[in-house]
Design a protein around this motif. Structure first.
Motif, mmCIF file in Angstrom:
data_model
loop_
_atom_site.group_PDB
_atom_site.id
_atom_site.type_symbol
_atom_site.label_atom_id
_atom_site.label_comp_id
_atom_site.label_asym_id
_atom_site.label_seq_id
_atom_site.Cartn_x
_atom_site.Cartn_y
_atom_site.Cartn_z
ATOM 1 N N ASN A 226 4.435 7.341 47.780
ATOM 2 C CA ASN A 226 4.885 8.094 48.945
ATOM 3 C C ASN A 226 6.190 8.794 48.572
ATOM 4 O OD1 ASN A 226 4.891 9.014 51.660
ATOM 5 N ND2 ASN A 226 6.447 7.481 52.123
ATOM 6 N N PHE A 227 6.122 10.101 48.464
ATOM 7 C CA PHE A 227 7.287 10.887 48.077
ATOM 8 C C PHE A 227 8.139 11.174 49.317
ATOM 9 C CE2 PHE A 227 4.219 11.369 44.779
ATOM 10 C CZ PHE A 227 4.953 11.501 43.609
ATOM 11 N N VAL A 228 9.454 11.181 49.144
ATOM 12 C CA VAL A 228 10.375 11.385 50.257
ATOM 13 C C VAL A 228 11.169 12.679 50.045
ATOM 14 C CG1 VAL A 228 10.556 8.924 50.789
ATOM 15 C CG2 VAL A 228 12.163 9.960 49.177
ATOM 16 N N ILE B 135 -1.183 16.366 47.752
ATOM 17 C CA ILE B 135 -2.063 16.249 46.583
ATOM 18 C C ILE B 135 -2.532 14.806 46.395
ATOM 19 C CG2 ILE B 135 -2.107 16.369 44.048
ATOM 20 C CD1 ILE B 135 -0.323 18.904 44.334
ATOM 21 N N ILE B 136 -1.618 13.854 46.486
ATOM 22 C CA ILE B 136 -1.960 12.443 46.285
ATOM 23 C C ILE B 136 -2.964 11.968 47.336
ATOM 24 C CG2 ILE B 136 -1.038 10.076 46.306
ATOM 25 C CD1 ILE B 136 -0.328 11.902 43.778
ATOM 26 N N HIS B 137 -2.800 12.406 48.575
ATOM 27 C CA HIS B 137 -3.682 11.945 49.651
ATOM 28 C C HIS B 137 -4.965 12.759 49.779
ATOM 29 C CE1 HIS B 137 -0.596 9.190 50.413
ATOM 30 N NE2 HIS B 137 0.124 9.876 51.261
ATOM 31 N N ASN B 138 -5.038 13.893 49.084
ATOM 32 C CA ASN B 138 -6.242 14.717 49.129
ATOM 33 C C ASN B 138 -6.446 15.410 47.776
ATOM 34 O OD1 ASN B 138 -8.414 16.251 49.710
ATOM 35 N ND2 ASN B 138 -7.482 17.427 51.345
ATOM 36 N N PRO B 139 -6.973 14.689 46.792
ATOM 37 C CA PRO B 139 -7.109 15.248 45.439
ATOM 38 C C PRO B 139 -8.103 16.402 45.318
ATOM 39 C CG PRO B 139 -8.064 13.054 45.561
ATOM 40 C CD PRO B 139 -7.393 13.298 46.869
ATOM 41 N N ASP B 140 -8.795 16.743 46.411
ATOM 42 C CA ASP B 140 -9.702 17.890 46.381
ATOM 43 C C ASP B 140 -9.074 19.155 46.965
ATOM 44 O OD1 ASP B 140 -11.970 16.682 45.148
ATOM 45 O OD2 ASP B 140 -12.354 15.614 47.021
ATOM 46 N N VAL B 141 -7.814 19.089 47.365
ATOM 47 C CA VAL B 141 -7.146 20.269 47.904
ATOM 48 C C VAL B 141 -7.097 21.346 46.809
ATOM 49 C CG1 VAL B 141 -4.801 19.472 47.326
ATOM 50 C CG2 VAL B 141 -5.129 21.107 49.181
ATOM 51 N N GLU C 81 -7.810 30.504 38.168
ATOM 52 C CA GLU C 81 -6.613 30.587 38.998
ATOM 53 C C GLU C 81 -6.477 29.369 39.898
ATOM 54 O OE1 GLU C 81 -5.653 33.337 42.647
ATOM 55 O OE2 GLU C 81 -5.420 34.472 40.787
ATOM 56 N N THR C 82 -7.611 28.802 40.323
ATOM 57 C CA THR C 82 -7.597 27.701 41.280
ATOM 58 C C THR C 82 -8.362 26.494 40.744
ATOM 59 O OG1 THR C 82 -7.504 29.301 43.084
ATOM 60 C CG2 THR C 82 -8.121 27.060 43.669
ATOM 61 N N TYR C 83 -7.765 25.317 40.922
ATOM 62 C CA TYR C 83 -8.340 24.037 40.508
ATOM 63 C C TYR C 83 -8.108 23.035 41.624
ATOM 64 C CZ TYR C 83 -8.081 25.856 35.706
ATOM 65 O OH TYR C 83 -8.232 26.610 34.567
ATOM 66 N N THR C 84 -8.831 21.925 41.571
ATOM 67 C CA THR C 84 -8.459 20.784 42.404
ATOM 68 C C THR C 84 -7.583 19.876 41.548
ATOM 69 O OG1 THR C 84 -10.313 19.377 41.749
ATOM 70 C CG2 THR C 84 -10.676 20.875 43.640
ATOM 71 N N ALA C 85 -6.894 18.947 42.198
ATOM 72 C CA ALA C 85 -6.079 17.988 41.455
ATOM 73 C C ALA C 85 -6.950 17.176 40.506
ATOM 74 C CB ALA C 85 -5.326 17.077 42.411
ATOM 75 N N GLU D 51 16.942 15.850 50.478
ATOM 76 C CA GLU D 51 17.754 16.559 51.462
ATOM 77 C C GLU D 51 18.835 17.415 50.814
ATOM 78 O OE1 GLU D 51 19.017 13.696 54.363
ATOM 79 O OE2 GLU D 51 16.934 13.112 54.785
ATOM 80 N N LYS D 52 19.280 17.043 49.617
ATOM 81 C CA LYS D 52 20.331 17.800 48.940
ATOM 82 C C LYS D 52 19.843 19.200 48.566
ATOM 83 C CE LYS D 52 23.195 17.816 44.800
ATOM 84 N NZ LYS D 52 23.262 17.332 43.426
ATOM 85 N N MET D 53 18.632 19.302 48.013
ATOM 86 C CA MET D 53 18.126 20.599 47.536
ATOM 87 C C MET D 53 17.224 21.290 48.561
ATOM 88 S SD MET D 53 19.709 20.887 44.779
ATOM 89 C CE MET D 53 18.976 22.323 44.035
ATOM 90 N N GLY D 54 16.552 20.532 49.418
ATOM 91 C CA GLY D 54 15.733 21.111 50.466
ATOM 92 C C GLY D 54 14.372 21.632 50.036
ATOM 93 N N HIS D 55 13.951 21.333 48.817
ATOM 94 C CA HIS D 55 12.628 21.797 48.382
ATOM 95 C C HIS D 55 11.522 20.922 48.964
ATOM 96 C CE1 HIS D 55 12.652 18.478 45.575
ATOM 97 N NE2 HIS D 55 13.758 18.945 45.012
ATOM 98 N N ASP D 56 10.291 21.358 48.775
ATOM 99 C CA ASP D 56 9.144 20.644 49.352
ATOM 100 C C ASP D 56 8.325 19.862 48.322
ATOM 101 O OD1 ASP D 56 9.618 21.186 51.990
ATOM 102 O OD2 ASP D 56 8.178 22.833 52.150
ATOM 103 N N PHE D 57 8.984 19.350 47.288
ATOM 104 C CA PHE D 57 8.271 18.543 46.298
ATOM 105 C C PHE D 57 7.557 17.391 46.981
ATOM 106 C CE2 PHE D 57 7.725 15.338 43.013
ATOM 107 C CZ PHE D 57 7.328 16.089 41.917
ATOM 108 N N TYR D 58 8.269 16.705 47.877
ATOM 109 C CA TYR D 58 7.693 15.535 48.548
ATOM 110 C C TYR D 58 6.454 15.911 49.362
ATOM 111 C CZ TYR D 58 9.214 16.833 53.229
ATOM 112 O OH TYR D 58 9.349 17.467 54.429
ATOM 113 N N LYS D 59 6.531 17.021 50.077
ATOM 114 C CA LYS D 59 5.438 17.430 50.953
ATOM 115 C C LYS D 59 4.193 17.786 50.130
ATOM 116 C CE LYS D 59 6.558 19.985 54.448
ATOM 117 N NZ LYS D 59 6.987 21.132 55.274
ATOM 118 N N VAL D 60 4.386 18.586 49.083
ATOM 119 C CA VAL D 60 3.260 18.991 48.234
ATOM 120 C C VAL D 60 2.698 17.782 47.498
ATOM 121 C CG1 VAL D 60 2.605 20.396 46.234
ATOM 122 C CG2 VAL D 60 4.031 21.383 48.044
#
Length: 134
Positions: free
Chosen positions: A24-26, A42-48, A103-107, A29-38
């Motif tokens: 579970n990525f968190v 991906i981890i919860h839906n490897p077919d995205v 151009e596009t793959y699944t995880a 807050e310092k940088m504000g990027h969306d690494f955790y969200k992405v």
């Protein structure tokens, strides 16, 4: 299902961290990027669907250091002072080394490709200490 725009090295970072036991990525807050969200998507839906890019991706865009390019500086990698240029070098190298022609793959598909030619990882981050590839 929304397609995720992602740099190949970001995908590899997610898989590496997941492999170390992070499930579970968190938010960073310092940088504000969306690494955790992405990463969580991906981890919860490897077919995205994942659309590869060497430019700003869904992780980078909300970052405080992103303004149509990464404005973060590098000081620890000989020959590189721009994180944007270094990351483009990494992503171009990954696409070439792993023959990522679509151009596009699944995880799942990307994991299979990376596993098939896992010895290439040492060439991807060749400028950095070998601790990065372990």
């Amino acid at each position: 299902m929304k397609t995720i725009l992602i740099k190949p090295h970001h995908f590899m970072d997610i898989i590496k961290l997941y492999g170390t036991g992070i499930h579970n990525f968190v938010p960073d807050e310092k940088m504000g990027h969306d690494f955790y969200k992405v990463a969580n998507m991906i981890i919860h839906n490897p077919d995205v669907p994942l659309r590869l890019t060497i430019h700003g991706d869904d992780i980078c865009k909300p970052c405080k250091k992103y303004n149509n390019i990464c404005t973060d500086a590098l000081h620890h990698i000989p020959g590189f002072t721009s994180k944007d240029i270094y990351n483009q070098t990494l992503d171009t190298r990954i696409i070439s080394l792993y023959s990522l022609s679509k151009e596009t793959y699944t995880a799942k598909e990307l994991c299979d490709i990376l596993l098939e030619t896992n010895q290439n990882i040492y060439e991807v981050w060749k400028e950095e200490d070998t601790q990065v590839t372990k």
